[in-house]
Write an enzyme that holds these catalytic residues in place. Sequence first.
Site, PDB file in Angstrom:
ATOM      1  N   ARG A 234       0.846  -1.189   0.000  1.00 35.62           N
ATOM      2  CA  ARG A 234       0.000   0.000   0.000  1.00 35.62           C
ATOM      3  C   ARG A 234       0.885   1.245   0.000  1.00 35.62           C
ATOM      4  O   ARG A 234       1.885   1.306   0.718  1.00 35.62           O
ATOM      5  CB  ARG A 234      -0.914   0.027   1.225  1.00 35.62           C
ATOM      6  CG  ARG A 234      -2.106  -0.922   1.141  1.00 35.62           C
ATOM      7  CD  ARG A 234      -3.107  -0.505   0.056  1.00 35.62           C
ATOM      8  NE  ARG A 234      -4.265  -1.372  -0.058  1.00 35.62           N
ATOM      9  CZ  ARG A 234      -4.365  -2.409  -0.898  1.00 35.62           C
ATOM     10  NH1 ARG A 234      -3.370  -2.722  -1.702  1.00 35.62           N
ATOM     11  NH2 ARG A 234      -5.476  -3.119  -0.938  1.00 35.62           N
ATOM     12  N   GLU A 263      -3.486   7.336  -4.514  1.00 36.30           N
ATOM     13  CA  GLU A 263      -3.769   6.820  -5.864  1.00 36.30           C
ATOM     14  C   GLU A 263      -5.273   6.719  -6.137  1.00 36.30           C
ATOM     15  O   GLU A 263      -5.686   6.483  -7.274  1.00 36.30           O
ATOM     16  CB  GLU A 263      -3.096   5.461  -6.073  1.00 36.30           C
ATOM     17  CG  GLU A 263      -3.657   4.363  -5.180  1.00 36.30           C
ATOM     18  CD  GLU A 263      -2.948   3.011  -5.332  1.00 36.30           C
ATOM     19  OE1 GLU A 263      -1.720   2.944  -5.195  1.00 36.30           O
ATOM     20  OE2 GLU A 263      -3.661   2.021  -5.579  1.00 36.30           O
ATOM     21  N   HIS A 295      -0.799  -0.079  -9.768  1.00 38.11           N
ATOM     22  CA  HIS A 295      -1.464  -1.056  -8.901  1.00 38.11           C
ATOM     23  C   HIS A 295      -1.948  -2.246  -9.737  1.00 38.11           C
ATOM     24  O   HIS A 295      -3.150  -2.524  -9.835  1.00 38.11           O
ATOM     25  CB  HIS A 295      -2.627  -0.397  -8.141  1.00 38.11           C
ATOM     26  CG  HIS A 295      -2.970  -1.103  -6.869  1.00 38.11           C
ATOM     27  ND1 HIS A 295      -3.404  -0.441  -5.752  1.00 38.11           N
ATOM     28  CD2 HIS A 295      -2.962  -2.420  -6.534  1.00 38.11           C
ATOM     29  CE1 HIS A 295      -3.641  -1.323  -4.788  1.00 38.11           C
ATOM     30  NE2 HIS A 295      -3.378  -2.524  -5.244  1.00 38.11           N
TER      31      HIS A 295
HETATM   32  P1  NAI Z   1      -1.745 -11.281   4.764  1.00 36.36           P
HETATM   33  O1  NAI Z   1      -2.810 -10.791   5.678  1.00 36.36           O
HETATM   34  O2  NAI Z   1      -1.678 -12.723   4.387  1.00 36.36           O
HETATM   35  O3  NAI Z   1      -0.316 -10.894   5.369  1.00 36.36           O
HETATM   36  C1  NAI Z   1      -0.033  -9.661   5.946  1.00 36.36           C
HETATM   37  C2  NAI Z   1       1.070  -9.901   6.946  1.00 36.36           C
HETATM   38  O4  NAI Z   1       1.467  -8.610   7.449  1.00 36.36           O
HETATM   39  C3  NAI Z   1       0.649 -10.732   8.166  1.00 36.36           C
HETATM   40  O5  NAI Z   1       1.566 -11.797   8.351  1.00 36.36           O
HETATM   41  C4  NAI Z   1       0.663  -9.755   9.323  1.00 36.36           C
HETATM   42  O6  NAI Z   1       1.041 -10.339  10.552  1.00 36.36           O
HETATM   43  C5  NAI Z   1       1.699  -8.763   8.833  1.00 36.36           C
HETATM   44  N1  NAI Z   1       1.590  -7.456   9.454  1.00 36.36           N
HETATM   45  C6  NAI Z   1       0.491  -6.713   9.715  1.00 36.36           C
HETATM   46  N2  NAI Z   1       0.831  -5.549  10.269  1.00 36.36           N
HETATM   47  C7  NAI Z   1       2.173  -5.545  10.375  1.00 36.36           C
HETATM   48  C8  NAI Z   1       3.108  -4.618  10.864  1.00 36.36           C
HETATM   49  N3  NAI Z   1       2.720  -3.446  11.381  1.00 36.36           N
HETATM   50  N4  NAI Z   1       4.413  -4.948  10.825  1.00 36.36           N
HETATM   51  C9  NAI Z   1       4.812  -6.145  10.327  1.00 36.36           C
HETATM   52  N5  NAI Z   1       3.967  -7.057   9.823  1.00 36.36           N
HETATM   53  C10 NAI Z   1       2.670  -6.767   9.860  1.00 36.36           C
HETATM   54  O7  NAI Z   1      -1.857 -10.361   3.455  1.00 36.36           O
HETATM   55  P2  NAI Z   1      -1.314 -10.674   1.983  1.00 36.36           P
HETATM   56  O8  NAI Z   1      -2.344 -11.420   1.225  1.00 36.36           O
HETATM   57  O9  NAI Z   1       0.037 -11.240   2.063  1.00 36.36           O
HETATM   58  O10 NAI Z   1      -1.259  -9.188   1.398  1.00 36.36           O
HETATM   59  C11 NAI Z   1      -0.350  -8.226   1.893  1.00 36.36           C
HETATM   60  C12 NAI Z   1      -0.753  -6.855   1.402  1.00 36.36           C
HETATM   61  O11 NAI Z   1      -0.474  -6.763   0.002  1.00 36.36           O
HETATM   62  C13 NAI Z   1      -2.282  -6.575   1.464  1.00 36.36           C
HETATM   63  O12 NAI Z   1      -2.692  -6.183   2.710  1.00 36.36           O
HETATM   64  C14 NAI Z   1      -2.459  -5.497   0.431  1.00 36.36           C
HETATM   65  O13 NAI Z   1      -2.246  -4.244   1.070  1.00 36.36           O
HETATM   66  C15 NAI Z   1      -1.328  -5.768  -0.545  1.00 36.36           C
HETATM   67  N6  NAI Z   1      -1.803  -6.237  -1.851  1.00 36.36           N
HETATM   68  C16 NAI Z   1      -1.440  -5.557  -2.986  1.00 36.36           C
HETATM   69  C17 NAI Z   1      -1.814  -5.989  -4.233  1.00 36.36           C
HETATM   70  C18 NAI Z   1      -1.379  -5.324  -5.497  1.00 36.36           C
HETATM   71  O14 NAI Z   1      -1.957  -5.575  -6.553  1.00 36.36           O
HETATM   72  N7  NAI Z   1      -0.363  -4.487  -5.474  1.00 36.36           N
HETATM   73  C19 NAI Z   1      -2.698  -7.136  -4.374  1.00 36.36           C
HETATM   74  C20 NAI Z   1      -2.975  -7.829  -3.128  1.00 36.36           C
HETATM   75  C21 NAI Z   1      -2.562  -7.370  -1.927  1.00 36.36           C
END
Ligand code: NAI
Length: 329
Positions: A234, A263, A295
């Site tokens: 993000r 964005e 994105h």
């Molecule tokens: P997920 O929920 O599986 O993993 C997120 C991880 O971040 C978790 O292990 C959590 O413990 C950790 N986390 C949360 N807050 C934290 C912090 N303050 N410090 C350290 N770790 C922290 O999510 P996933 O599926 O891996 O997605 C990650 C992010 O990628 C999404 O939240 C979204 O913002 C972004 N995303 C971007 C996309 C794109 O097209 N560019 C598409 C899909 C997701």
Amino acid sequence: MSGQVTVYNCRPFDEKALFEKYAAEMELELVLCGDAPDLANVSLCSGSRCVDVITSRIDAGLVRAFHEQGVEYITTRTIGYDHIDLEAARACGIRVGNAPYGPCGVADYTVMLILMSIRRMGAILNRTALQDYTLAGLNGRELKDLTVGVIGTGRIGATVVRDLSGFGCRVLAYDLYEKEEVKQYADYVALPEIWKEADVITLHTPLTKENHHMINAETIRQMKDGVVIVNTARGALIDSDAFIEAIENGKIGAAGLDVVENEFGLYYYDHKADILKNRELALLRSFPNVIVSHHMAFYTRNYVETVVRDSLESCRRYMEGSDNPWEVK
Ligand code: NAI
């Protein structure tokens, strides 16, 4: 028919046919709209208990307007749901769901941005387009010689860690919670060690109040000179002003940014003829060592099929009152 769903931002070129196919299978009626939801088109929800959206901003005013139209459930065809005002939704009894899809598309894209950044691919492509076939300034680095810091080892971050293991680089990881499977390929360390040790830092956490602007003047100061930053998570995880300053003074050596701050309203529209009010994006796009994409990391065939199907299935289950694994609790 088991109910009506209003779908916003429905793309005619890849989603529409799939929405129609799955709605027929699930016996749902659809109202399809190509635009993002706003106060002018919210009446399209009249008669729909569920709305299906993407990453346009769903603020408190819009949530209340949905509620006034009788909407009870909002599903987003995305993993992240920080674009929806959850408090406002809770306050008027609207429930929210997301549609997670496989992590490989974003993980592949992340590895691609890492490789493009360390091999200066943005500058190479710019030169090739102008038939400038010179080498000066295009010398790259090999991943096996580098330390990569992966921040966030959830579904996507853990997949990136596993993928990186094939390149022979050293991988450091940071997350609030450690995962056993990640420890096969990476060492969990505290954040300051990532700032200090990593040649490449890649972000994979959701955006929260705690990590807003986690990459800022102070954390950049602690990083290696010439550090490479990749962000497919993000935009607001990075303080754009501090980041731009660090690109300008050479502290940051390269970056691959699939997401940028502010964005909303820009991406997925054709703004060729528009004057845009996003100076940070204009500056970031101007640097030869920064790759900016709009994105896109999620955007694969597998993604489209999965989110269309699962977002409708979650609406169907909501309306039926059956178990709904996609609801955000
Ligand atoms: P997920 O929920 O599986 O993993 C997120 C991880 O971040 C978790 O292990 C959590 O413990 C950790 N986390 C949360 N807050 C934290 C912090 N303050 N410090 C350290 N770790 C922290 O999510 P996933 O599926 O891996 O997605 C990650 C992010 O990628 C999404 O939240 C979204 O913002 C972004 N995303 C971007 C996309 C794109 O097209 N560019 C598409 C899909 C997701």
